[in-house]
Design an enzyme around this catalytic site. Sequence first.
Site, PDB file in Angstrom:
ATOM      1  N   CYS A 183     -63.571 -18.354  -1.610  1.00 19.17           N
ATOM      2  CA  CYS A 183     -63.415 -17.302  -2.614  1.00 19.17           C
ATOM      3  C   CYS A 183     -61.977 -16.793  -2.620  1.00 19.17           C
ATOM      4  O   CYS A 183     -61.585 -16.005  -1.750  1.00 19.17           O
ATOM      5  CB  CYS A 183     -64.380 -16.147  -2.338  1.00 19.17           C
ATOM      6  N   CYS A 200     -61.751 -12.994  -3.144  1.00 24.56           N
ATOM      7  CA  CYS A 200     -62.127 -12.218  -1.955  1.00 24.56           C
ATOM      8  C   CYS A 200     -61.029 -12.219  -0.902  1.00 24.56           C
ATOM      9  O   CYS A 200     -60.747 -11.187  -0.281  1.00 24.56           O
ATOM     10  CB  CYS A 200     -63.407 -12.795  -1.336  1.00 24.56           C
ATOM     11  N   ASP A 201     -60.430 -13.381  -0.676  1.00 23.97           N
ATOM     12  CA  ASP A 201     -59.578 -13.557   0.503  1.00 23.97           C
ATOM     13  C   ASP A 201     -58.104 -13.814   0.201  1.00 23.97           C
ATOM     14  O   ASP A 201     -57.293 -13.914   1.133  1.00 23.97           O
ATOM     15  CB  ASP A 201     -60.107 -14.734   1.340  1.00 23.97           C
TER      16      ASP A 201
END
Length: 313
Positions: A133, A136-137
């Site tokens: 992701c 997300c990261d």
Amino acid sequence: MKTDFEIAVIGGGPAGLTAAVYAARAGHTVTILEGAACGGQMLLAHEIENYPGFTKIAGYALADQMMEQANSLGVSITYAQVDSVTKEDDRFTVLCGSKSYTASAVIVAAGAKHRTLDVPGEAEFIGRGVSYCAVCDGRFFAGKDVAVVGGGNTALGDAIYLSNICNSVTLIHRRDTFRADRILVRRMEAIDNIRTVMGARVTKIEGDQRVQPLDLVSVAESAMSQPMVLQADGVFIAVGNVPDLAMLSGIDGVQFDEGGYLVTDERCRSKVPGLFVAGDVRSKNLRQIATAVADGAIAGTEAAEYLDALGNK
């Protein structure tokens, strides 16, 4: 503990939320059983540009609007992981840990989970340089050099997103052409700090405490003359998804295609009466938010009509 509903929707992504809206508008009691957070893979999208009516919208914002609409119609949302689904006579039982839910109709909109590369080092470095992701990261890799593996819309979208955060992005694709929409390909090709390695696949991910090099080999004679080692601080894997349907193993008559997706007719009906399917778990050619919503509308309507025919309205 057992709770009864007329319709249970498994999954709170765009397909599940839409199915719940249509079923609730038809006058039925509906619950959504969601193991994580409503919105599904929309929550992972930094920006959505191909959903009709929105030139550009953040994934979480679209998910919030869909969830708000479902809530306004009295749809209940229970955050629980579905372990199994069984059917006896005309009733389904959905087991979630120590709790069970019964319903006369079930709509499976469980979505899919990330497909892995299945190479040495991948599992070991999850959370230490391996991610599925970018939204997300990505911030953890600000100013660093990263790789993205894949050639579809998600992979190119991830590369474009990461190019604004990272020092460089290397996009690795096993084919010689991208599967992504042409507009994304053109946008990616215009970004200076993205380079592509075509006709190659990752064979190993190495490192110490965190990811460092990736071993690449050619999948076509003309692509790479010899194996390549790519230095990267992180690797984002975007090679598709696989359906998450182990929960249905206890139901006889469910039909799957070669990829493990549920086979339905055009009305989103499975081979099991009362069991409907919507979204990414359904066997079809295109998996987008728009097609998930279309499936959800059909499945929700069909489930309501099924109950009406049973006299359960």
